[in-house]
Design a protein around this motif. Structure first.
Motif, PDB file in Angstrom:
ATOM      1  N   PHE A 201       0.857  -1.182   0.000  1.00  0.00           N
ATOM      2  CA  PHE A 201       0.000   0.000   0.000  1.00  0.00           C
ATOM      3  C   PHE A 201       0.895   1.236   0.000  1.00  0.00           C
ATOM      4  CE2 PHE A 201      -3.779  -1.995   2.515  1.00  0.00           C
ATOM      5  CZ  PHE A 201      -4.187  -2.663   1.371  1.00  0.00           C
ATOM      6  N   VAL A 202       0.432   2.290  -0.658  1.00  0.00           N
ATOM      7  CA  VAL A 202       1.046   3.609  -0.571  1.00  0.00           C
ATOM      8  C   VAL A 202      -0.039   4.558  -0.085  1.00  0.00           C
ATOM      9  CG1 VAL A 202       2.364   5.417  -1.713  1.00  0.00           C
ATOM     10  CG2 VAL A 202       2.509   3.056  -2.550  1.00  0.00           C
ATOM     11  N   GLU A 214       0.723   8.567  -7.635  1.00  0.00           N
ATOM     12  CA  GLU A 214       1.849   8.556  -8.565  1.00  0.00           C
ATOM     13  C   GLU A 214       2.883   7.502  -8.155  1.00  0.00           C
ATOM     14  OE1 GLU A 214       4.714   9.765 -11.531  1.00  0.00           O
ATOM     15  OE2 GLU A 214       2.533   9.658 -11.361  1.00  0.00           O
ATOM     16  N   ALA A 215       3.159   7.391  -6.863  1.00  0.00           N
ATOM     17  CA  ALA A 215       4.127   6.402  -6.390  1.00  0.00           C
ATOM     18  C   ALA A 215       3.641   4.987  -6.683  1.00  0.00           C
ATOM     19  CB  ALA A 215       4.381   6.593  -4.899  1.00  0.00           C
ATOM     20  N   PHE A 247       3.361  -7.155   5.966  1.00  0.00           N
ATOM     21  CA  PHE A 247       2.761  -6.478   4.800  1.00  0.00           C
ATOM     22  C   PHE A 247       3.403  -5.095   4.651  1.00  0.00           C
ATOM     23  CE2 PHE A 247      -0.203  -4.084   2.275  1.00  0.00           C
ATOM     24  CZ  PHE A 247      -0.801  -5.013   1.433  1.00  0.00           C
ATOM     25  N   PRO A 248       3.956  -4.782   3.464  1.00  0.00           N
ATOM     26  CA  PRO A 248       4.662  -3.511   3.305  1.00  0.00           C
ATOM     27  C   PRO A 248       3.721  -2.330   3.054  1.00  0.00           C
ATOM     28  CG  PRO A 248       4.962  -4.884   1.347  1.00  0.00           C
ATOM     29  CD  PRO A 248       4.111  -5.655   2.294  1.00  0.00           C
ATOM     30  N   VAL A 249       4.013  -1.224   3.723  1.00  0.00           N
ATOM     31  CA  VAL A 249       3.208  -0.003   3.594  1.00  0.00           C
ATOM     32  C   VAL A 249       4.156   1.199   3.555  1.00  0.00           C
ATOM     33  CG1 VAL A 249       1.349   1.399   4.542  1.00  0.00           C
ATOM     34  CG2 VAL A 249       1.365  -1.066   4.957  1.00  0.00           C
ATOM     35  N   LEU A 250       4.051   1.994   2.490  1.00  0.00           N
ATOM     36  CA  LEU A 250       4.794   3.251   2.389  1.00  0.00           C
ATOM     37  C   LEU A 250       3.822   4.374   2.684  1.00  0.00           C
ATOM     38  CD1 LEU A 250       7.242   5.021   1.597  1.00  0.00           C
ATOM     39  CD2 LEU A 250       6.478   4.821  -0.793  1.00  0.00           C
ATOM     40  N   ILE A 251       4.134   5.186   3.687  1.00  0.00           N
ATOM     41  CA  ILE A 251       3.238   6.253   4.110  1.00  0.00           C
ATOM     42  C   ILE A 251       3.919   7.597   3.907  1.00  0.00           C
ATOM     43  CG2 ILE A 251       1.923   7.218   6.033  1.00  0.00           C
ATOM     44  CD1 ILE A 251       1.645   4.456   7.196  1.00  0.00           C
ATOM     45  N   LEU A 252       3.262   8.473   3.144  1.00  0.00           N
ATOM     46  CA  LEU A 252       3.781   9.803   2.826  1.00  0.00           C
ATOM     47  C   LEU A 252       2.952  10.824   3.601  1.00  0.00           C
ATOM     48  CD1 LEU A 252       4.036   9.274  -1.044  1.00  0.00           C
ATOM     49  CD2 LEU A 252       5.777   8.797   0.692  1.00  0.00           C
ATOM     50  N   ALA A 253       3.523  11.366   4.655  1.00  0.00           N
ATOM     51  CA  ALA A 253       2.786  12.288   5.523  1.00  0.00           C
ATOM     52  C   ALA A 253       2.871  13.704   4.977  1.00  0.00           C
ATOM     53  CB  ALA A 253       3.331  12.232   6.945  1.00  0.00           C
ATOM     54  N   GLN A 254       1.725  14.319   4.775  1.00  0.00           N
ATOM     55  CA  GLN A 254       1.643  15.701   4.304  1.00  0.00           C
ATOM     56  C   GLN A 254       1.760  16.633   5.515  1.00  0.00           C
ATOM     57  OE1 GLN A 254       1.492  17.147   1.393  1.00  0.00           O
ATOM     58  NE2 GLN A 254       0.866  19.185   1.997  1.00  0.00           N
ATOM     59  N   PRO A 255       2.699  17.603   5.505  1.00  0.00           N
ATOM     60  CA  PRO A 255       2.924  18.447   6.689  1.00  0.00           C
ATOM     61  C   PRO A 255       1.867  19.541   6.851  1.00  0.00           C
ATOM     62  CG  PRO A 255       4.390  19.124   4.935  1.00  0.00           C
ATOM     63  CD  PRO A 255       3.665  17.909   4.423  1.00  0.00           C
ATOM     64  N   SER A 309      11.955  12.781  -3.902  1.00  0.00           N
ATOM     65  CA  SER A 309      12.699  11.782  -3.118  1.00  0.00           C
ATOM     66  C   SER A 309      12.297  10.369  -3.536  1.00  0.00           C
ATOM     67  CB  SER A 309      12.428  11.981  -1.623  1.00  0.00           C
ATOM     68  OG  SER A 309      12.868  13.253  -1.188  1.00  0.00           O
ATOM     69  N   PHE A 310      11.003  10.182  -3.771  1.00  0.00           N
ATOM     70  CA  PHE A 310      10.514   8.865  -4.179  1.00  0.00           C
ATOM     71  C   PHE A 310      11.115   8.431  -5.514  1.00  0.00           C
ATOM     72  CE2 PHE A 310       7.672   6.493  -6.915  1.00  0.00           C
ATOM     73  CZ  PHE A 310       7.549   5.315  -6.198  1.00  0.00           C
ATOM     74  N   TYR A 311      11.198   9.341  -6.476  1.00  0.00           N
ATOM     75  CA  TYR A 311      11.689   8.966  -7.802  1.00  0.00           C
ATOM     76  C   TYR A 311      13.095   8.378  -7.744  1.00  0.00           C
ATOM     77  CZ  TYR A 311       7.803  11.248 -10.275  1.00  0.00           C
ATOM     78  OH  TYR A 311       6.573  11.592 -10.773  1.00  0.00           O
ATOM     79  N   ARG A 312      13.950   8.957  -6.926  1.00  0.00           N
ATOM     80  CA  ARG A 312      15.313   8.422  -6.833  1.00  0.00           C
ATOM     81  C   ARG A 312      15.289   7.004  -6.270  1.00  0.00           C
ATOM     82  NH1 ARG A 312      20.648  11.314  -4.061  1.00  0.00           N
ATOM     83  NH2 ARG A 312      22.115   9.711  -4.725  1.00  0.00           N
ATOM     84  N   MET A 313      14.454   6.786  -5.256  1.00  0.00           N
ATOM     85  CA  MET A 313      14.345   5.456  -4.674  1.00  0.00           C
ATOM     86  C   MET A 313      13.738   4.473  -5.666  1.00  0.00           C
ATOM     87  SD  MET A 313      12.056   3.112  -3.230  1.00  0.00           S
ATOM     88  CE  MET A 313      10.627   3.991  -2.609  1.00  0.00           C
TER      89      MET A 313
END
Length: 338
Positions: A201-202, A214-215, A247-255, A309-313
């Motif tokens: 999940f993203v 997008e990710a 289970f893998p989860v990438l979480i992008l926190a909006q400030p 940052s995500f694109y490089r990864m």
């Protein structure tokens, strides 16, 4: 992909300078005759930029922004009542027949058509009332990176000029440097942890939801990895039942106002045994593996920094999984749908 994504800071700086006059003129016309609502029309990465436009315009301008399904106009040929509306068509190539048909129909219905395109002499640009060029330059990798970030930047510049909010306007000048910082954020911990993954999940929310979308697309497109994007609120309405140990989860926190709830959700996922990577200003130890984030000059700038940052990864993960990030199977750079 890597080289093109790394150019984003220069692309955005150049775009802001070259588009200043046309953006200010468009913004002045929108203030003089405010549209009753905004309609976006796009596909793929461009549609994820449209998601960002929705949250930016609604939170900073208070104007309802909705996404039009291209097939409504191109396949069903259903006329829509768009008198006075702002119709925002976003496309890298400006060639897809469905977007062209919808833009033509919107203009015939009385909407103001604004095209965000990377190809300035494209058919979409030719029929629009206003054109905001992305100025991303040639993009040879099938996976869009700098053109996606340029789309977000064009939306941001328009929103700042239209709203005339000083904090938003001031943030534009600092964004290129922040993008340079974001490119050097080390997300290798996520890359290492996802090499053998099969699903994930993203999660994002608000202005950050489009970047989560997008990710997830880039994971599928460049890494052969099935990923699904959800709002950090919506994921609890069913999808969270899939989560278990590992289970893998990438979480992008909006400030912004959504940040505390997003971090709390990361803790919930960790309590379920999920493998969590959290990109946030402050990531508590019990919320997962922390991914560093660049300092955003304004919360509205944060989605661009997270994407960078995500694109490089993602490029590194694609190579680690044995894929060619520039040439995904079965895909072409220009997609023309009806």
């Amino acid at each position: 992909m890597s080289r093109e994504a790394a150019q984003a800071a220069e692309v955005v700086a150049g775009q802001f300078a070259r588009n200043r006059e046309v953006v200010e003129a468009l913004a002045a016309s929108l203030r003089a005759a405010p549209p009753p609502f905004v309609v976006t029309c796009a596909r793929g990465s461009s549609d994820h930029a449209a998601t960002y436009a929705k949250y930016l315009f609604e939170t900073q301008l208070g104007i309802v922004t909705a996404s039009a399904s291209p097939s409504v106009g191109s396949v069903y040929e259903a006329p829509l009542r768009l008198e006075g509306a702002l119709f925002l068509a976003i496309s890298q190539s400006g060639k897809s027949p469905d977007l062209l048909r919808n833009a033509e129909a919107a203009r015939a219905a009385g909407a103001r058509v604004v095209a965000l395109v990377n190809v300035e002499d494209s058919p979409l640009a030719a029929l629009a009332d206003w054109v905001l060029p992305l100025h991303a330059g040639p993009e040879r990798s099938v996976a869009a990176t700098k053109s996606y970030l340029a789309s977000l930047a064009a939306v941001l510049q328009l929103g700042a000029s239209w709203s005339q909010r000083p904090d938003l306007v001031d943030a534009l000048a600092r964004l290129p440097d922040a993008l340079r910082e974001a490119w050097h954020c080390d997300w290798s911990a996520a890359c290492d942890g996802l090499v053998a993954a099969r699903n994930l999940f993203v999660l994002g929310r608000g202005m950050g939801l489009g970047v989560a979308q997008e990710a997830a697309l880039k994971f599928k497109e460049t890494c052969g990895l099935h990923a699904e994007a959800y709002s950090s609120a919506e994921v609890k309405h069913g999808p969270m039942a899939l989560v278990g140990p590992g289970f893998p989860v990438l979480i992008l926190a909006q400030p912004d106002e959504t940040e505390a709830g997003t971090v709390a959700l990361a803790r919930e996922f960790r309590a379920c045994g999920a493998q969590v990577w959290l990109a946030a200003r402050q990531a508590p130890a019990d919320a997962g593996i922390a991914l560093p984030v660049a300092d955003a000059p304004h919360p509205a700038c944060a989605p661009l920094l997270l994407a960078q940052s995500f694109y490089r990864m993602a490029n590194a993960l694609s190579l680690a999984r044995g894929y060619d990030p520039d040439r995904p199977p079965h895909l072409n750079k220009v997609t023309e749908t009806v």
